[in-house]
Motif scaffolding. Structure first.
Motif, PDB file in Angstrom:
ATOM      1  N   LYS A 452       0.853  -1.187   0.000  1.00  0.00           N
ATOM      2  CA  LYS A 452       0.000   0.000   0.000  1.00  0.00           C
ATOM      3  C   LYS A 452       0.889   1.237   0.000  1.00  0.00           C
ATOM      4  O   LYS A 452       1.956   1.250   0.628  1.00  0.00           O
ATOM      5  N   PHE A 453       0.460   2.260  -0.702  1.00  0.00           N
ATOM      6  CA  PHE A 453       1.210   3.505  -0.715  1.00  0.00           C
ATOM      7  C   PHE A 453       0.241   4.665  -0.927  1.00  0.00           C
ATOM      8  O   PHE A 453      -0.872   4.482  -1.436  1.00  0.00           O
ATOM      9  N   GLY A 454       0.664   5.855  -0.531  1.00  0.00           N
ATOM     10  CA  GLY A 454      -0.179   7.028  -0.663  1.00  0.00           C
ATOM     11  C   GLY A 454       0.414   8.035  -1.624  1.00  0.00           C
ATOM     12  O   GLY A 454       1.649   8.169  -1.715  1.00  0.00           O
ATOM     13  N   VAL A 455      -0.453   8.725  -2.350  1.00  0.00           N
ATOM     14  CA  VAL A 455      -0.009   9.758  -3.283  1.00  0.00           C
ATOM     15  C   VAL A 455      -0.904  10.991  -3.101  1.00  0.00           C
ATOM     16  O   VAL A 455      -2.126  10.907  -3.212  1.00  0.00           O
ATOM     17  N   GLY A 456      -0.256  12.114  -2.821  1.00  0.00           N
ATOM     18  CA  GLY A 456      -0.977  13.365  -2.715  1.00  0.00           C
ATOM     19  C   GLY A 456      -0.567  14.302  -3.833  1.00  0.00           C
ATOM     20  O   GLY A 456       0.471  14.110  -4.482  1.00  0.00           O
ATOM     21  N   GLN A 457      -1.367  15.333  -4.055  1.00  0.00           N
ATOM     22  CA  GLN A 457      -1.028  16.295  -5.103  1.00  0.00           C
ATOM     23  C   GLN A 457      -1.608  17.657  -4.767  1.00  0.00           C
ATOM     24  O   GLN A 457      -2.739  17.779  -4.294  1.00  0.00           O
ATOM     25  N   SER A 458      -0.789  18.682  -4.996  1.00  0.00           N
ATOM     26  CA  SER A 458      -1.236  20.067  -4.914  1.00  0.00           C
ATOM     27  C   SER A 458      -0.770  20.780  -6.173  1.00  0.00           C
ATOM     28  O   SER A 458       0.341  20.535  -6.656  1.00  0.00           O
ATOM     29  N   SER A 459      -1.624  21.636  -6.707  1.00  0.00           N
ATOM     30  CA  SER A 459      -1.302  22.356  -7.946  1.00  0.00           C
ATOM     31  C   SER A 459      -1.170  23.848  -7.666  1.00  0.00           C
ATOM     32  O   SER A 459      -1.964  24.415  -6.893  1.00  0.00           O
ATOM     33  N   TYR A 460      -0.201  24.469  -8.294  1.00  0.00           N
ATOM     34  CA  TYR A 460       0.103  25.882  -8.036  1.00  0.00           C
ATOM     35  C   TYR A 460       0.315  26.619  -9.351  1.00  0.00           C
ATOM     36  O   TYR A 460       0.811  26.054 -10.329  1.00  0.00           O
ATOM     37  N   LEU A 486       1.450   3.733   6.316  1.00  0.00           N
ATOM     38  CA  LEU A 486       1.853   3.424   4.949  1.00  0.00           C
ATOM     39  C   LEU A 486       3.368   3.306   4.857  1.00  0.00           C
ATOM     40  O   LEU A 486       4.091   4.139   5.402  1.00  0.00           O
ATOM     41  N   PRO A 487       3.871   2.286   4.170  1.00  0.00           N
ATOM     42  CA  PRO A 487       5.328   2.148   4.040  1.00  0.00           C
ATOM     43  C   PRO A 487       5.949   3.204   3.129  1.00  0.00           C
ATOM     44  O   PRO A 487       7.133   3.511   3.257  1.00  0.00           O
ATOM     45  N   MET A 488       5.156   3.759   2.216  1.00  0.00           N
ATOM     46  CA  MET A 488       5.676   4.772   1.293  1.00  0.00           C
ATOM     47  C   MET A 488       4.627   5.847   1.033  1.00  0.00           C
ATOM     48  O   MET A 488       3.442   5.550   0.931  1.00  0.00           O
ATOM     49  N   VAL A 489       5.090   7.084   0.931  1.00  0.00           N
ATOM     50  CA  VAL A 489       4.228   8.206   0.586  1.00  0.00           C
ATOM     51  C   VAL A 489       4.938   9.054  -0.465  1.00  0.00           C
ATOM     52  O   VAL A 489       6.133   9.357  -0.339  1.00  0.00           O
ATOM     53  N   PHE A 490       4.182   9.423  -1.504  1.00  0.00           N
ATOM     54  CA  PHE A 490       4.702  10.286  -2.567  1.00  0.00           C
ATOM     55  C   PHE A 490       3.804  11.533  -2.630  1.00  0.00           C
ATOM     56  O   PHE A 490       2.583  11.429  -2.456  1.00  0.00           O
ATOM     57  N   TYR A 491       4.409  12.675  -2.882  1.00  0.00           N
ATOM     58  CA  TYR A 491       3.602  13.891  -2.954  1.00  0.00           C
ATOM     59  C   TYR A 491       4.029  14.721  -4.153  1.00  0.00           C
ATOM     60  O   TYR A 491       5.207  15.038  -4.323  1.00  0.00           O
ATOM     61  N   MET A 492       3.029  15.087  -4.971  1.00  0.00           N
ATOM     62  CA  MET A 492       3.262  15.851  -6.190  1.00  0.00           C
ATOM     63  C   MET A 492       3.017  17.342  -5.948  1.00  0.00           C
ATOM     64  O   MET A 492       1.919  17.730  -5.547  1.00  0.00           O
ATOM     65  N   PHE A 493       4.026  18.160  -6.204  1.00  0.00           N
ATOM     66  CA  PHE A 493       3.882  19.614  -6.181  1.00  0.00           C
ATOM     67  C   PHE A 493       3.932  20.064  -7.638  1.00  0.00           C
ATOM     68  O   PHE A 493       5.005  20.128  -8.249  1.00  0.00           O
ATOM     69  N   THR A 494       2.757  20.336  -8.192  1.00  0.00           N
ATOM     70  CA  THR A 494       2.637  20.554  -9.628  1.00  0.00           C
ATOM     71  C   THR A 494       2.529  22.036  -9.967  1.00  0.00           C
ATOM     72  O   THR A 494       1.700  22.751  -9.376  1.00  0.00           O
ATOM     73  N   ASP A 495       3.343  22.472 -10.911  1.00  0.00           N
ATOM     74  CA  ASP A 495       3.294  23.835 -11.441  1.00  0.00           C
ATOM     75  C   ASP A 495       2.415  23.809 -12.690  1.00  0.00           C
ATOM     76  O   ASP A 495       2.792  23.230 -13.709  1.00  0.00           O
ATOM     77  N   LEU A 503       8.387  15.871  -7.305  1.00  0.00           N
ATOM     78  CA  LEU A 503       7.871  14.722  -6.565  1.00  0.00           C
ATOM     79  C   LEU A 503       8.732  14.493  -5.328  1.00  0.00           C
ATOM     80  O   LEU A 503       9.916  14.183  -5.437  1.00  0.00           O
ATOM     81  N   MET A 504       8.131  14.631  -4.146  1.00  0.00           N
ATOM     82  CA  MET A 504       8.821  14.355  -2.894  1.00  0.00           C
ATOM     83  C   MET A 504       8.287  13.051  -2.339  1.00  0.00           C
ATOM     84  O   MET A 504       7.129  12.686  -2.560  1.00  0.00           O
ATOM     85  N   PHE A 505       9.114  12.337  -1.603  1.00  0.00           N
ATOM     86  CA  PHE A 505       8.727  10.982  -1.187  1.00  0.00           C
ATOM     87  C   PHE A 505       9.423  10.615   0.117  1.00  0.00           C
ATOM     88  O   PHE A 505      10.405  11.242   0.534  1.00  0.00           O
ATOM     89  N   THR A 506       8.906   9.567   0.738  1.00  0.00           N
ATOM     90  CA  THR A 506       9.507   9.022   1.949  1.00  0.00           C
ATOM     91  C   THR A 506       9.157   7.551   2.048  1.00  0.00           C
ATOM     92  O   THR A 506       8.144   7.101   1.490  1.00  0.00           O
ATOM     93  N   GLY A 507       9.996   6.786   2.716  1.00  0.00           N
ATOM     94  CA  GLY A 507       9.726   5.362   2.912  1.00  0.00           C
ATOM     95  C   GLY A 507      10.807   4.477   2.340  1.00  0.00           C
ATOM     96  O   GLY A 507      11.546   4.862   1.430  1.00  0.00           O
ATOM     97  N   ASN A 524      17.958  14.549  -2.330  1.00  0.00           N
ATOM     98  CA  ASN A 524      17.379  14.982  -1.045  1.00  0.00           C
ATOM     99  C   ASN A 524      15.880  14.700  -0.962  1.00  0.00           C
ATOM    100  O   ASN A 524      15.095  15.548  -0.536  1.00  0.00           O
ATOM    101  N   GLY A 525      15.504  13.503  -1.402  1.00  0.00           N
ATOM    102  CA  GLY A 525      14.102  13.099  -1.295  1.00  0.00           C
ATOM    103  C   GLY A 525      13.179  13.783  -2.255  1.00  0.00           C
ATOM    104  O   GLY A 525      11.968  13.865  -2.001  1.00  0.00           O
ATOM    105  N   LYS A 526      13.721  14.269  -3.399  1.00  0.00           N
ATOM    106  CA  LYS A 526      12.869  14.954  -4.373  1.00  0.00           C
ATOM    107  C   LYS A 526      13.344  14.647  -5.778  1.00  0.00           C
ATOM    108  O   LYS A 526      14.545  14.612  -6.051  1.00  0.00           O
ATOM    109  N   ALA A 527      12.371  14.431  -6.670  1.00  0.00           N
ATOM    110  CA  ALA A 527      12.679  14.200  -8.079  1.00  0.00           C
ATOM    111  C   ALA A 527      11.912  15.217  -8.913  1.00  0.00           C
ATOM    112  O   ALA A 527      10.721  15.438  -8.691  1.00  0.00           O
TER     113      ALA A 527
END
Length: 552
Positions: A452-460, A486-495, A503-507, A524-527
């Motif tokens: 299981k993993f989580g993915v969030g997203q915010s748009s700017y 959750l063993p892994m979380v990914f978060y999208m910061f979208t322009d 894409l920032m992540f942890t796990g 540093n945890g970001k792609a």
């Protein structure tokens, strides 16, 4: 008291951590169903609104849907027995007669405003009747003569029916014995013997009850008035009257008032079951949403359960749905995402179309059903499409989405470019926001096999807004992963303007998965992912493919 049968509403609800599409599609689809079908539908939300959605609802002057985080069955989903409450002054005999006639062993005592005061059971009445030595029960209970009259089917020929019994119950016999034992104020049961009646009055009895329906002599009536003694005539003989008269006491004297086991209409069925299993009571009072008594429930009622009826919009995965969904009845699913893990117990209407937004599907259904789209509804559907497609920049956007948006913009009276910029700017405002609030504003849980993993997203709309969000939310990701287990979380910061995502992540293995999925070197945890703006189409599939490859 509420009617026994209430037309139950169908909840139209989106996913947890709702985005603009989830909220607006729920509102618009509920309106469509109410116009085009016999269903009574209500839009609901499964979480807090994000700022973008708050802006949209305020802009079009639409009330937010009511919150619903759990659709597990509640007391209101069963057939509650609408047993009326009884007045606290009702006699024990009248209460027992009501129990016998209605075949119920518990009555709830209420006031004129349906406030629950207490309850009385058949056991309480039995215990009261077995206490044969309590001759002072009527006085102790401040029993009115009106109750005595009703219990003995009597007629008061002298006295005030609203006065209270002031002494003990006494059976009149020999005048010699009465003179020694009778006390002032006592209620005396007598026969038609003149000397017994006279003795009772002269000994200052508070009331004499003449049995066998015999009329009182005029001299007795006259003397009773002079001495302030009431006279009641009953058709019962002395034995029957003696057994019945103590049942004149009001139920308030025997009712239970402490530690009452009661439930609200919102009490979960499972909670009620656990409580019922721990006690030997049969019936339990139910309070409505305003805390007023509305009926009783028993263990038997729990068997006749009406599951909540649900229409899902903008999701079809169990991990994204409200709690208790397995105990609800899903009627329809309207969605534009991949088909997930959700199972239903019966066939449902499932409409899944590969477009950029659920609102586009809802718009098509308005046209199919020939239902006019009000200006406010058009504005909501337009907002959802612009949000989900990033104003047609997302690869998930289709010509159908753009055509629908243009048509809706004309109805709503909005310029797409100008309105979209306002909406995205409002959504990117972080003023006063915590990292958790930004994180959950659009966050979903997915699964791939056992992972299981989580993915969030915010748009700017601007680089400045996106950088501020990354600085706020990035350090919070490990805590968020722990909170959601959750063993892994990914978060999208979208322009939105540059059509790019940080894409920032942890796990554990998260960095390895990102590297394999997008062939980039994270730092540093970001792609940095140029051209990636869609979670559904551009992020989730590569992540899942990489997970599968690395676990083989």
């Amino acid at each position: 008291m509420p009617a026994a049968n209430v037309w139950r509403k169908v909840n139209v609800i989106g996913h947890v951590n709702p985005d603009t599409d989830s909220i607006c599609s729920a509102i618009a689809y509920a309106y469509l169903k109410n116009q085009a079908s016999e269903m009574a539908c209500e839009p609901r939300r499964a979480g807090q609104l994000n700022r973008e959605t708050e802006f949209v609802l305020k802009h079009f002057d639409v009330e937010p849907p009511r919150l619903c985080t759990d659709v597990s069955p509640q007391i209101k989903d069963i057939d509650i027995r609408r047993q009326p409450g009884i007045d606290r002054e009702l006699s024990v005999k009248a209460a027992w007669s009501m129990m016998r006639d209605t075949e119920i062993d518990t009555l709830c005592v209420t006031d004129a405003e349906d406030e629950l005061l207490g309850l009385i059971t058949v056991k309480d009445i039995a215990n009261a009747n077995m206490d044969l030595m309590d001759t002072g029960v009527l006085a102790d209970a401040h029993t009115s003569y009106r109750n005595v009259l009703a219990t003995l089917d009597g007629e008061m020929v002298v006295g005030d029916p609203d006065a209270e019994v002031g002494g003990n119950i006494y059976i009149g016999g020999s005048p010699d014995v009465m003179e020694e034992q009778l006390k002032p104020g006592d209620l005396v049961l007598v026969s038609n013997r003149y000397d017994t009646q006279l003795c009772a009055i002269e000994c200052d009895a508070g009331c004499i009850v003449i049995c066998n329906g015999k009329a009182a002599p005029r001299t007795i009536e006259t003397l009773a008035r002079e001495k302030g003694c009431s006279i009641i005539i009953t058709p019962y003989d002395i034995y029957a009257a003696a057994r019945l008269v103590s049942q004149s006491a009001p139920v308030r004297h025997f009712m239970r008032v402490k530690d009452l086991l009661k439930f609200s209409v919102d009490t979960p069925i499972e909670d009620a079951r656990r409580v019922m299993a721990s006690v030997r009571h049969r019936y339990f009072p139910i309070l409505d949403k305003n805390g007023k008594y509305c009926g009783v429930v028993s263990r038997r009622n729990l068997l006749n359960l009406h599951r909540k009826q649900i229409i899902l919009v903008d999701h079809n995965e169990k991990t994204q749905a409200v709690d208790g969904l397995a105990q609800a009845e899903i009627l329809e699913i309207i969605d534009h995402h991949r088909i997930g893990t959700l199972e239903t117990t019966a066939p449902v209407y499932f409409r899944n179309v590969p477009v950029g937004c659920t609102a586009t599907i809802v718009f098509q259904m308005y046209l199919e059903n020939e239902v006019d789209i009000p200006k406010k509804i058009a504005g909501l559907l337009l907002s959802a499409i612009l949000s989900d497609t990033l104003m047609f920049r997302s690869p998930t956007s289709t010509p159908q989405d753009e055509q629908a948006a243009n048509a809706l913009a004309r109805i709503a009276g909005e310029d797409i470019q100008s309105y979209a910029e306002q909406m995205f700017e409002a959504g990117g405002d972080l003023t006063g926001k915590t990292a958790e609030e930004v994180f959950v504003s659009d966050f979903k849980v997915f699964s791939r096999g056992d992972v299981k993993f989580g993915v969030g997203q915010s748009s700017y709309m601007t680089e400045k807004s996106r950088s501020a969000a990354e600085a706020l939310v990035g350090p919070y990701l490990p805590e968020a992963a722990g909170h959601h287990a959750l063993p892994m979380v990914f978060y999208m910061f979208t322009d939105v303007q540059k059509q790019s995502t940080d894409l920032m992540f942890t796990g554990h293995d998260a960095e390895k998965i990102v590297r394999a999925a997008f062939h980039v070197e994270p730092e540093n945890g970001k792609a940095v992912l140029p051209g990636v703006v869609s979670r559904k189409k551009q992020l989730i599939p590569p992540l899942m493919a990489a997970m599968q490859e690395l676990t083989m």
